[in-house]
Design an enzyme around this catalytic site. Structure first.
Site, mmCIF file in Angstrom:
data_model
loop_
_atom_site.group_PDB
_atom_site.id
_atom_site.type_symbol
_atom_site.label_atom_id
_atom_site.label_comp_id
_atom_site.label_asym_id
_atom_site.label_seq_id
_atom_site.Cartn_x
_atom_site.Cartn_y
_atom_site.Cartn_z
ATOM 1 N N THR A 112 0.863 -1.188 0.164
ATOM 2 C CA THR A 112 -0.294 0.046 -0.188
ATOM 3 C C THR A 112 0.995 1.335 0.199
ATOM 4 O O THR A 112 1.851 1.632 0.862
ATOM 5 C CB THR A 112 -1.052 -0.074 1.081
ATOM 6 O OG1 THR A 112 -1.461 1.348 1.167
ATOM 7 C CG2 THR A 112 -0.205 0.158 2.431
ATOM 8 N N GLU A 113 0.641 2.136 -0.955
ATOM 9 C CA GLU A 113 1.259 3.272 -0.859
ATOM 10 C C GLU A 113 1.588 4.012 -0.189
ATOM 11 O O GLU A 113 2.743 5.154 0.189
ATOM 12 C CB GLU A 113 0.624 4.133 -2.130
ATOM 13 C CG GLU A 113 -0.640 5.054 -1.966
ATOM 14 C CD GLU A 113 -1.198 3.820 -2.881
ATOM 15 O OE1 GLU A 113 -2.554 4.408 -3.925
ATOM 16 O OE2 GLU A 113 -0.942 2.607 -2.759
ATOM 17 N N ASN A 114 0.453 4.069 1.252
ATOM 18 C CA ASN A 114 0.622 4.896 2.356
ATOM 19 C C ASN A 114 1.763 4.449 3.335
ATOM 20 O O ASN A 114 1.907 4.786 3.913
ATOM 21 C CB ASN A 114 -1.114 4.883 2.718
ATOM 22 C CG ASN A 114 -1.143 3.785 3.066
ATOM 23 O OD1 ASN A 114 -1.366 2.976 2.742
ATOM 24 N ND2 ASN A 114 -2.080 3.604 4.487
ATOM 25 N N SER A 119 8.143 4.926 0.959
ATOM 26 C CA SER A 119 6.938 3.665 0.252
ATOM 27 C C SER A 119 7.340 4.235 -0.964
ATOM 28 O O SER A 119 7.372 3.640 -2.357
ATOM 29 C CB SER A 119 5.716 4.099 0.674
ATOM 30 O OG SER A 119 4.677 3.654 -0.404
#
Length: 217
Positions: free
Chosen positions: A46-48, A88
């Protein structure tokens, strides 16, 4: 026999390879986790700021600090890791995501994707979509073949603002699987009981029709 979005998710999940890092976009792409082939173990990104996501804990105990990109509570598998957004996007842009799976407003025959805004409508921003499409080794689009008004979402040329140009590898819909190649969009597979004529009629792009077409199921 699977149909509709279940068929889309099931077929998309068969692209994944064991050990791959997979980023699943908000909405339909998350359904892929329900259809992973036996023996295929993937790492969900997840990019967060996490890799190794799993679904929400079965015991109902939710960590408010552990959420996916859409804010849905989730857990972290053994060996998973959390990190800041700088890290990330560093590894996303560095090409370390094997598969990026997203939805779309439009995809065209040149492999261009528009999935972040419709002019005149409220938009939260592009988010990490541009990086995920440009940085992943393979980009797969999961989408309904037509919009709610019956208009094709697969077109000759995107009219909406682009997320990325020429990055889409495959498009999976409830009707078929299309492969973007240098020659154009190839109709590789059909859903059960769907004909070539139906796909052509509901597609706004030029399609290459091979002699042999596989089955999505």
């Amino acid at each position: 026999m699977l149909k509709g979005r279940d068929l889309i998710a099931s077929r998309t999940a068969r692209f994944f390879q064991d050990g791959a890092v997979v980023n699943l976009g908000i909405g339909m792409p998350t359904q892929c986790l329900n259809y992973l082939p036996e023996g295929v173990d993937v790492w969900i990104d997840t990019e967060n700021g996490a890799v190794g996501l799993v679904g929400a804990p079965n015991d109902g105990v939710v960590d408010p600090d552990m959420v996916d990109a859409s804010g849905t509570p989730c857990g972290l598998r053994l060996g998973g890791a959390c990190f800041d957004s700088f890290t990330s996007f560093g590894y996303i842009r560095g090409g370390h995501v094997d598969f990026s799976v997203l939805g779309a407003y439009e995809v065209d025959q040149e492999g261009n994707l528009a999935n972040w805004m419709v002019p005149g409508k409220t938009c939260a921003g592009m988010g990490g979509a541009m990086d995920l499409v440009s940085g992943a080794k393979m980009v797969i689009i999961m989408t309904d073949h037509c919009d709610k008004k019956g208009n094709p979402k697969i077109v000759k040329k995107c009219t909406l603002p682009l997320t990325a140009a020429g990055q889409v590898s495959y498009i999976v819909t409830e009707l078929c699987v299309l492969h973007h190649t240098e020659a154009g969009l190839v109709l590789e597979e059909l859903a059960p009981d769907v004909t070539v004529e139906e796909v052509v009629a509901k597609t706004g792009a030029d399609l290459i029709i091979p002699e042999h077409i596989g089955c999505m199921a």
